[in-house]
Write an enzyme that holds these catalytic residues in place. Structure first.
Site, PDB file in Angstrom:
ATOM      1  N   CYS A 138      29.042  -2.091   0.567  1.00  0.00           N
ATOM      2  CA  CYS A 138      29.673  -1.489  -0.373  1.00  0.00           C
ATOM      3  C   CYS A 138      30.799  -2.365  -1.256  1.00  0.00           C
ATOM      4  CB  CYS A 138      30.269  -0.150  -0.030  1.00  0.00           C
ATOM      5  SG  CYS A 138      28.773   0.950   0.325  1.00  0.00           S
ATOM      6  N   ASN A 179      37.693   1.549  -2.650  1.00  0.00           N
ATOM      7  CA  ASN A 179      37.096   0.201  -2.112  1.00  0.00           C
ATOM      8  C   ASN A 179      37.376  -1.058  -2.619  1.00  0.00           C
ATOM      9  OD1 ASN A 179      35.349   1.504  -0.105  1.00  0.00           O
ATOM     10  ND2 ASN A 179      33.614   1.259  -1.316  1.00  0.00           N
ATOM     11  N   LYS A 210      36.744   6.652  -5.753  1.00  0.00           N
ATOM     12  CA  LYS A 210      35.933   6.016  -4.737  1.00  0.00           C
ATOM     13  C   LYS A 210      35.791   4.620  -4.799  1.00  0.00           C
ATOM     14  CE  LYS A 210      33.184   4.876  -1.400  1.00  0.00           C
ATOM     15  NZ  LYS A 210      33.494   4.750  -0.053  1.00  0.00           N
ATOM     16  N   LEU A 211      35.568   4.086  -6.118  1.00  0.00           N
ATOM     17  CA  LEU A 211      35.575   2.701  -6.581  1.00  0.00           C
ATOM     18  C   LEU A 211      37.031   2.232  -6.123  1.00  0.00           C
ATOM     19  CD1 LEU A 211      33.408   2.619  -9.754  1.00  0.00           C
ATOM     20  CD2 LEU A 211      32.552   2.218  -7.546  1.00  0.00           C
ATOM     21  N   GLU A 214      31.769   2.194   8.550  1.00  0.00           N
ATOM     22  CA  GLU A 214      30.504   2.156   9.590  1.00  0.00           C
ATOM     23  C   GLU A 214      31.397   1.473  11.083  1.00  0.00           C
ATOM     24  OE1 GLU A 214      26.987  -0.051   8.483  1.00  0.00           O
ATOM     25  OE2 GLU A 214      27.255   1.141   6.164  1.00  0.00           O
ATOM     26  N   ARG A 247      11.992   6.205   8.609  1.00  0.00           N
ATOM     27  CA  ARG A 247      13.193   6.534   9.211  1.00  0.00           C
ATOM     28  C   ARG A 247      13.511   7.872   9.625  1.00  0.00           C
ATOM     29  NH1 ARG A 247      17.986   4.182   5.046  1.00  0.00           N
ATOM     30  NH2 ARG A 247      19.217   3.107   6.895  1.00  0.00           N
TER      31      ARG A 247
HETATM   32  N1  LIG Z   1      26.990   2.648   4.282  1.00  0.00           N
HETATM   33  C1  LIG Z   1      28.067   3.265   4.170  1.00  0.00           C
HETATM   34  O1  LIG Z   1      29.093   2.975   4.746  1.00  0.00           O
HETATM   35  C2  LIG Z   1      28.821   4.195   2.679  1.00  0.00           C
HETATM   36  C3  LIG Z   1      27.884   4.249   1.749  1.00  0.00           C
HETATM   37  N2  LIG Z   1      28.423   4.898   0.623  1.00  0.00           N
HETATM   38  C4  LIG Z   1      27.507   5.254  -0.409  1.00  0.00           C
HETATM   39  O2  LIG Z   1      26.567   6.154  -0.305  1.00  0.00           O
HETATM   40  C5  LIG Z   1      25.405   6.006  -0.606  1.00  0.00           C
HETATM   41  C6  LIG Z   1      24.248   5.666   0.183  1.00  0.00           C
HETATM   42  O3  LIG Z   1      24.641   4.613   1.246  1.00  0.00           O
HETATM   43  P1  LIG Z   1      23.746   4.215   2.440  1.00  0.00           P
HETATM   44  O4  LIG Z   1      23.569   5.530   3.388  1.00  0.00           O
HETATM   45  O5  LIG Z   1      24.456   3.204   3.186  1.00  0.00           O
HETATM   46  O6  LIG Z   1      22.238   3.828   1.890  1.00  0.00           O
HETATM   47  P2  LIG Z   1      21.002   3.625   2.699  1.00  0.00           P
HETATM   48  O7  LIG Z   1      20.135   2.591   1.836  1.00  0.00           O
HETATM   49  O8  LIG Z   1      21.315   3.563   4.183  1.00  0.00           O
HETATM   50  O9  LIG Z   1      20.369   5.012   2.601  1.00  0.00           O
HETATM   51  C7  LIG Z   1      19.812   5.754   1.364  1.00  0.00           C
HETATM   52  C8  LIG Z   1      18.525   6.423   1.677  1.00  0.00           C
HETATM   53  O10 LIG Z   1      18.053   6.922   0.502  1.00  0.00           O
HETATM   54  C9  LIG Z   1      16.645   7.103   0.616  1.00  0.00           C
HETATM   55  N3  LIG Z   1      16.100   7.455  -0.731  1.00  0.00           N
HETATM   56  C10 LIG Z   1      16.288   6.715  -2.015  1.00  0.00           C
HETATM   57  N4  LIG Z   1      15.635   7.453  -3.212  1.00  0.00           N
HETATM   58  C11 LIG Z   1      15.394   8.430  -2.462  1.00  0.00           C
HETATM   59  C12 LIG Z   1      14.618   9.624  -3.278  1.00  0.00           C
HETATM   60  N5  LIG Z   1      14.381   9.756  -4.300  1.00  0.00           N
HETATM   61  N6  LIG Z   1      14.298  10.795  -2.527  1.00  0.00           N
HETATM   62  C13 LIG Z   1      14.457  10.590  -1.086  1.00  0.00           C
HETATM   63  N7  LIG Z   1      15.218   9.623  -0.355  1.00  0.00           N
HETATM   64  C14 LIG Z   1      15.527   8.583  -1.161  1.00  0.00           C
HETATM   65  C15 LIG Z   1      16.296   5.928   1.018  1.00  0.00           C
HETATM   66  O11 LIG Z   1      14.956   5.954   1.476  1.00  0.00           O
HETATM   67  C16 LIG Z   1      17.258   5.289   2.119  1.00  0.00           C
HETATM   68  O12 LIG Z   1      16.840   6.129   3.308  1.00  0.00           O
HETATM   69  C17 LIG Z   1      25.522   4.525  -1.574  1.00  0.00           C
HETATM   70  O13 LIG Z   1      25.866   5.029  -2.911  1.00  0.00           O
HETATM   71  C18 LIG Z   1      26.752   3.708  -0.858  1.00  0.00           C
HETATM   72  O14 LIG Z   1      27.438   3.339  -1.910  1.00  0.00           O
HETATM   73  C19 LIG Z   1      29.562   5.420   0.653  1.00  0.00           C
HETATM   74  C20 LIG Z   1      30.550   5.461   1.711  1.00  0.00           C
HETATM   75  C21 LIG Z   1      30.029   4.592   2.878  1.00  0.00           C
HETATM   76  O1  LIG Z   2      31.855   2.735   0.782  1.00  0.00           O
HETATM   77  C1  LIG Z   2      31.834   2.353   1.867  1.00  0.00           C
HETATM   78  O2  LIG Z   2      30.694   1.882   2.104  1.00  0.00           O
HETATM   79  C2  LIG Z   2      32.866   2.294   2.914  1.00  0.00           C
HETATM   80  O3  LIG Z   2      33.268   0.794   2.900  1.00  0.00           O
HETATM   81  C3  LIG Z   2      34.138   0.656   3.569  1.00  0.00           C
HETATM   82  O4  LIG Z   2      33.741   0.738   5.043  1.00  0.00           O
HETATM   83  P1  LIG Z   2      32.819  -0.311   5.535  1.00  0.00           P
HETATM   84  O5  LIG Z   2      32.299  -1.415   4.750  1.00  0.00           O
HETATM   85  O6  LIG Z   2      31.922   0.434   6.588  1.00  0.00           O
HETATM   86  O7  LIG Z   2      33.677  -1.106   6.786  1.00  0.00           O
HETATM   87  P2  LIG Z   2      35.072  -1.602   6.860  1.00  0.00           P
HETATM   88  O8  LIG Z   2      35.654  -1.562   8.206  1.00  0.00           O
HETATM   89  O9  LIG Z   2      35.797  -1.162   5.441  1.00  0.00           O
HETATM   90  O10 LIG Z   2      34.927  -3.402   6.653  1.00  0.00           O
HETATM   91  C4  LIG Z   2      34.363  -3.946   5.466  1.00  0.00           C
HETATM   92  C5  LIG Z   2      34.344  -5.505   5.849  1.00  0.00           C
HETATM   93  O11 LIG Z   2      35.817  -5.906   5.677  1.00  0.00           O
HETATM   94  C6  LIG Z   2      36.040  -6.790   6.878  1.00  0.00           C
HETATM   95  N1  LIG Z   2      37.348  -6.712   7.228  1.00  0.00           N
HETATM   96  C7  LIG Z   2      38.096  -5.405   7.376  1.00  0.00           C
HETATM   97  C8  LIG Z   2      39.176  -5.358   7.540  1.00  0.00           C
HETATM   98  C9  LIG Z   2      39.999  -6.674   8.000  1.00  0.00           C
HETATM   99  O12 LIG Z   2      41.294  -6.200   8.244  1.00  0.00           O
HETATM  100  N2  LIG Z   2      39.522  -7.571   7.461  1.00  0.00           N
HETATM  101  C10 LIG Z   2      38.182  -7.761   7.416  1.00  0.00           C
HETATM  102  O13 LIG Z   2      37.832  -8.885   7.400  1.00  0.00           O
HETATM  103  C11 LIG Z   2      35.058  -6.274   7.915  1.00  0.00           C
HETATM  104  O14 LIG Z   2      34.871  -6.939   9.017  1.00  0.00           O
HETATM  105  C12 LIG Z   2      33.928  -5.919   7.138  1.00  0.00           C
HETATM  106  O15 LIG Z   2      32.932  -7.158   6.999  1.00  0.00           O
HETATM  107  C13 LIG Z   2      35.336   1.425   3.697  1.00  0.00           C
HETATM  108  O16 LIG Z   2      36.458   1.002   4.655  1.00  0.00           O
HETATM  109  C14 LIG Z   2      35.150   2.644   3.841  1.00  0.00           C
HETATM  110  O17 LIG Z   2      36.092   3.565   3.683  1.00  0.00           O
HETATM  111  C15 LIG Z   2      33.821   3.155   2.558  1.00  0.00           C
HETATM  112  O18 LIG Z   2      33.615   4.380   2.859  1.00  0.00           O
END
Ligand SMILES: NC(=O)C1=CN([C@@H]2O[C@H](COP(=O)(O)OP(=O)(O)OC[C@H]3O[C@@H](n4cnc5c(N)ncnc54)[C@H](O)[C@@H]3O)[C@@H](O)[C@H]2O)C=CC1
Ligand SMILES: O=C(O)[C@H]1O[C@H](OP(=O)(O)OP(=O)(O)OC[C@H]2O[C@@H](n3ccc(=O)[nH]c3=O)[C@H](O)[C@@H]2O)[C@H](O)[C@@H](O)[C@@H]1O
Length: 466
Positions: free
Chosen positions: A278, A226, A222-223, A166, A40
């Site tokens: 999430c 979502n 945050k929880l 995303e 990565r």
């Molecule tokens: N994906 C999203 O859109 C969002 C995610 N979150 C939260 O953010 C957090 C991260 O989510 P993502 O970025 O999606 O996860 P991800 O799985 O894409 O990235 C996490 C990274 O952390 C690394 N990692 C794990 N343990 C490690 C360690 N001990 N040292 C160094 N690297 C380590 C992994 O190898 C991985 O690359 C989660 O708690 C998620 O719930 C919050 C908002 C939006």
């Molecule tokens: O904690 C997280 O990971 C993030 O989760 C969601 O973001 P994300 O999952 O990236 O995308 P969303 O746009 O929220 O969509 C989530 C899912 O709901 C669906 N969705 C969304 C909106 C809608 O009207 N209808 C619907 O089916 C989307 O297609 C998708 O499958 C939240 O929107 C973010 O604020 C948060 O940070």
């Protein structure tokens, strides 16, 4: 305190884009993103910006402007921790797959490993920021580890949850509705730490949108956010089923209720079900927290959001089977889209996975086209379910890089992701290449029903029987 060096542990969907934007908006801060995943990190450092590990509109451009200037990607975690004044923990917090809380609680082992590493390495005072989504009160566990394992340095712990979605991550980071910072403002050091993080965001976020709270409110917000968002999708999806039975159209219902300023128009698109890494994980976590406090009614209330979502995915595949004369065995179904939403290559918990799995169990043959998702990812998603041997998944499902090829000879098309390009296809030519009657099941309600029916398609969309 003026922060000059930041380290972010976890170079994923949150760590990568978030730090790229901080680096862009704060040229005076050196930002190092570290990860244990060497591949990565190598991808983040790749010369060809098309090979970054995450696709997000606008991200490559920001990485190009900042990388190797004040943004660095590295696997040398100890060095980055040692150098940083402020450390973001942005590691994954998936649902536990073992032991107590299996299938519900958040697995905090990655966070704990991070905390232990920070404690071991740090020789100077640090501000540690929870960027990952965590159960309420996790900061106290982190503090206990840092204080008991550490080298007697002072750690301040802040909660700074990320709200980006995303597909729009860069825009969300550049123009957030709000930034939330939880900290212990009752002590001078705690106050200083909160202020240091406020100052970073204040480089581009208006002060009024930077909200400070106590740590527990921040973690729980945050929880809660979502849960509320996912609940809206499950609510409109529940209505979509009533619409299909009654002649109402869910798009019209969404518009009608969304014009009520108390309800608002966003997040009311009925769909084949929400996905993403999430929503499900965070609601399950919330349900688990409620149960551990004995709040069973609260737990049941939120669990229903997940139950409704599972139902929506299953009824989409059931509808395909029943419409295709109660059997899809040996029939070809083309999938347009595999990502959990448009403009991302992320497939975690995508509805497409469950729908495909259901149809494969009915012995359908599936051909998938997604503009951003790789063949390997699609097979890995299916294999993860362990419903059937991996070889069988590969025989029954093929992945195409051309949507017209995926649809050729198909009995039906299922739209699983709302990619914009699907709207502009030459649908006449697709129709001519398909088996007849040619069915379309629009799980996102994005195609033009009138146009498609004029061509000759039998068109079905979520939330409408007309
Ligand atoms: N994906 C999203 O859109 C969002 C995610 N979150 C939260 O953010 C957090 C991260 O989510 P993502 O970025 O999606 O996860 P991800 O799985 O894409 O990235 C996490 C990274 O952390 C690394 N990692 C794990 N343990 C490690 C360690 N001990 N040292 C160094 N690297 C380590 C992994 O190898 C991985 O690359 C989660 O708690 C998620 O719930 C919050 C908002 C939006
Ligand atoms: O904690 C997280 O990971 C993030 O989760 C969601 O973001 P994300 O999952 O990236 O995308 P969303 O746009 O929220 O969509 C989530 C899912 O709901 C669906 N969705 C969304 C909106 C809608 O009207 N209808 C619907 O089916 C989307 O297609 C998708 O499958 C939240 O929107 C973010 O604020 C948060 O940070």
């Amino acid at each position: 305190m003026k922060i000059k060096t930041i380290c972010c542990i976890g170079a994923g969907y949150v760590g990568g884009p978030t730090m790229a934007v901080i680096a862009k908006q704060c040229p005076h801060i050196k930002v190092t993103v570290v990860d244990i995943n060497e591949a990565r990190i190598a991808a983040w450092n790749s010369k060809n910006l098309d090979h970054l590990p995450i696709f997000e509109p606008g991200l490559a451009d920001i990485v190009k402007q900042t990388r190797d200037k004040n943004l660095f990607f590295s696997t040398d975690i100890d060095k980055a921790i040692d150098e940083a004044q402020m450390i973001f923990m942005s590691v994954n917090t998936p649902t536990k797959t073992y032991g107590k809380g299996k299938g519900m609680a958040a697995d905090l082992k990655y966070i704990e490993l991070c905390a232990r590493q920070i404690a071991r390495v740090s020789k100077q005072n640090k501000i540690v920021v929870e960027k990952s989504t965590l159960p309420v009160r996790t900061a106290s566990a982190i503090k206990s580890i840092l204080d008991n394992v550490g080298n007697d340095v002072n750690f301040q712990i802040l909660s700074n949850p990320e709200f980006l979605a995303e597909g729009t991550a860069v825009q969300d980071l550049l123009n957030p509705d709000r930034v939330l910072i939880g900290g212990d403002q009752s002590t001078e050091k705690g106050h200083e730490a909160v202020q240091a993080l406020v100052d970073i965001y204040a480089n581009w976020v208006p002060k009024a949108q930077i909200l400070t709270t106590n740590v527990w409110s921040s973690e729980l917000s945050k929880l809660t956010a979502n849960a509320f968002l996912a609940q809206r999708v499950s609510s409109i999806n529940a209505m979509s089923e009533i619409c299909e039975k009654t002649g109402a159209d869910v798009k019209e219902v969404s518009k009608a209720i969304g014009m009520d300023s108390r309800i608002g128009p966003k997040f009311l698109n009925a769909s084949v079900g929400f996905g993403g890494s999430c929503f499900q994980k965070d609601i399950l976590n919330l349900v688990y927290i409620a149960k551990t406090y004995g709040l069973n009614e609260v737990a049941d209330y939120w669990e229903q959001v997940i139950i409704m979502n599972d139902h929506q995915k299953n009824r989409f595949s059931d509808n395909i089977v029943s419409t295709l004369y109660n059997t899809v065995s040996g029939k070809k179904i083309a999938f347009l889209g595999w990502a959990f939403k448009k403009d991302t290559n992320d497939t975690r918990e995508s509805a497409a996975i469950k729908v495909a799995d259901n149809l494969l169990s009915e012995q359908a043959e599936i051909e998938v086209y997604d503009p951003k998702v790789s063949k390997e990812r699609i097979y890995a998603d299916l294999d993860y379910l362990k419903t059937r041997p991996s070889e069988e998944n590969k025989t029954l499902l093929t992945v195409k890089t051309d949507p017209y090829q995926a649809c050729k000879n198909a009995h039906a098309i299922a739209v699983l992701t709302e990619w914009d390009e699907f709207k502009d296809y030459n649908w006449e030519s697709i129709y001519n290449s398909m088996q007849k009657p040619a069915f379309i099941f629009d799980g996102r309600g994005i195609l033009d029903k009138q146009q498609l029916e004029k061509i000759g398609f039998a068109y079905y969309k979520i939330g409408s029987s007309n």
